[in-house]
Design a protein around this motif. Structure first.
Motif, mmCIF file in Angstrom:
data_model
loop_
_atom_site.group_PDB
_atom_site.id
_atom_site.type_symbol
_atom_site.label_atom_id
_atom_site.label_comp_id
_atom_site.label_asym_id
_atom_site.label_seq_id
_atom_site.Cartn_x
_atom_site.Cartn_y
_atom_site.Cartn_z
ATOM 1 N N ILE A 99 0.870 -1.176 0.000
ATOM 2 C CA ILE A 99 0.000 0.000 0.000
ATOM 3 C C ILE A 99 0.904 1.221 0.000
ATOM 4 C CG2 ILE A 99 -1.707 1.318 1.299
ATOM 5 C CD1 ILE A 99 -2.861 -1.381 2.239
ATOM 6 N N ALA A 100 0.816 2.008 -1.069
ATOM 7 C CA ALA A 100 1.673 3.183 -1.221
ATOM 8 C C ALA A 100 1.056 4.421 -0.586
ATOM 9 C CB ALA A 100 1.935 3.443 -2.701
ATOM 10 N N ASP A 101 -0.288 4.483 -0.570
ATOM 11 C CA ASP A 101 -0.954 5.695 -0.094
ATOM 12 C C ASP A 101 -2.362 5.358 0.376
ATOM 13 O OD1 ASP A 101 -1.337 8.446 0.365
ATOM 14 O OD2 ASP A 101 -2.132 8.748 -1.649
ATOM 15 N N TYR A 102 -2.735 5.913 1.506
ATOM 16 C CA TYR A 102 -4.090 5.768 2.026
ATOM 17 C C TYR A 102 -4.890 6.995 1.603
ATOM 18 C CZ TYR A 102 -2.397 1.915 4.863
ATOM 19 O OH TYR A 102 -1.868 0.719 5.272
ATOM 20 N N ARG A 103 -6.017 6.764 0.937
ATOM 21 C CA ARG A 103 -6.820 7.873 0.405
ATOM 22 C C ARG A 103 -8.002 8.235 1.285
ATOM 23 N NH1 ARG A 103 -5.065 9.677 -4.758
ATOM 24 N NH2 ARG A 103 -2.954 8.856 -4.830
ATOM 25 N N GLY A 104 -8.340 7.392 2.238
ATOM 26 C CA GLY A 104 -9.434 7.709 3.154
ATOM 27 C C GLY A 104 -10.469 6.601 3.232
ATOM 28 N N VAL A 105 -11.348 6.756 4.185
ATOM 29 C CA VAL A 105 -12.435 5.796 4.379
ATOM 30 C C VAL A 105 -13.546 6.136 3.386
ATOM 31 C CG1 VAL A 105 -14.151 4.927 6.015
ATOM 32 C CG2 VAL A 105 -11.855 5.507 6.807
ATOM 33 N N VAL A 106 -14.076 5.099 2.745
ATOM 34 C CA VAL A 106 -15.163 5.290 1.786
ATOM 35 C C VAL A 106 -16.357 4.436 2.190
ATOM 36 C CG1 VAL A 106 -13.795 6.019 -0.195
ATOM 37 C CG2 VAL A 106 -14.055 3.587 0.258
ATOM 38 N N PHE A 107 -17.535 4.917 1.820
ATOM 39 C CA PHE A 107 -18.787 4.253 2.173
ATOM 40 C C PHE A 107 -19.672 4.111 0.948
ATOM 41 C CE2 PHE A 107 -17.368 6.335 5.996
ATOM 42 C CZ PHE A 107 -17.621 5.417 6.999
ATOM 43 N N GLY A 108 -20.517 3.139 0.995
ATOM 44 C CA GLY A 108 -21.628 3.001 0.064
ATOM 45 C C GLY A 108 -22.842 2.635 0.877
#
Length: 106
Positions: free
Chosen positions: A14-23
């Motif tokens: 994992i190079a970069d964490y972009r954030g928590v996402v939801f659906g």
């Protein structure tokens, strides 16, 4: 897009964490489905009407989560969790929530 319930992707960094996402999806169960399910409850067996609705809602929530991750520039979502809730005065609404961490893989 790689979607995983695990916190990592085997063989990838994992190079970069972009954030928590939801659906999130909230769907109603109509009278006809309730009637068909009540017959199934009486005679026994699986309620494919409700199962189909559940599968459809889960698929929609996953697609929505994936699209939000894509908009953040992610190529994977890790640590996915799916939750189900019954809502409404008579339990006539179903809420499905999919959540995870959007990441860029190295």
């Amino acid at each position: 897009m790689i979607l995983s319930t695990t916190p990592t992707i085997e063989g990838r960094n994992i190079a970069d964490y972009r954030g928590v996402v939801f659906g999130e999806v909230i769907t109603g169960v109509n009278f006809i489905k309730d009637f068909a399910a009540s017959i199934r409850d009486f005679i026994g067996g699986r309620s494919t009407t409700y199962e189909d609705e559940l599968i459809h809602a889960r698929d929609q929530a996953m697609r929505e989560m994936e699209e939000r991750a894509r908009k953040l520039g992610a190529d994977a979502v890790v640590g996915i969790d799916i939750d189900y809730e019954v809502l409404g005065q008579n339990g006539g609404m179903l809420m499905v929530t999919a959540s995870g961490t959007a990441v860029r893989l190295g």
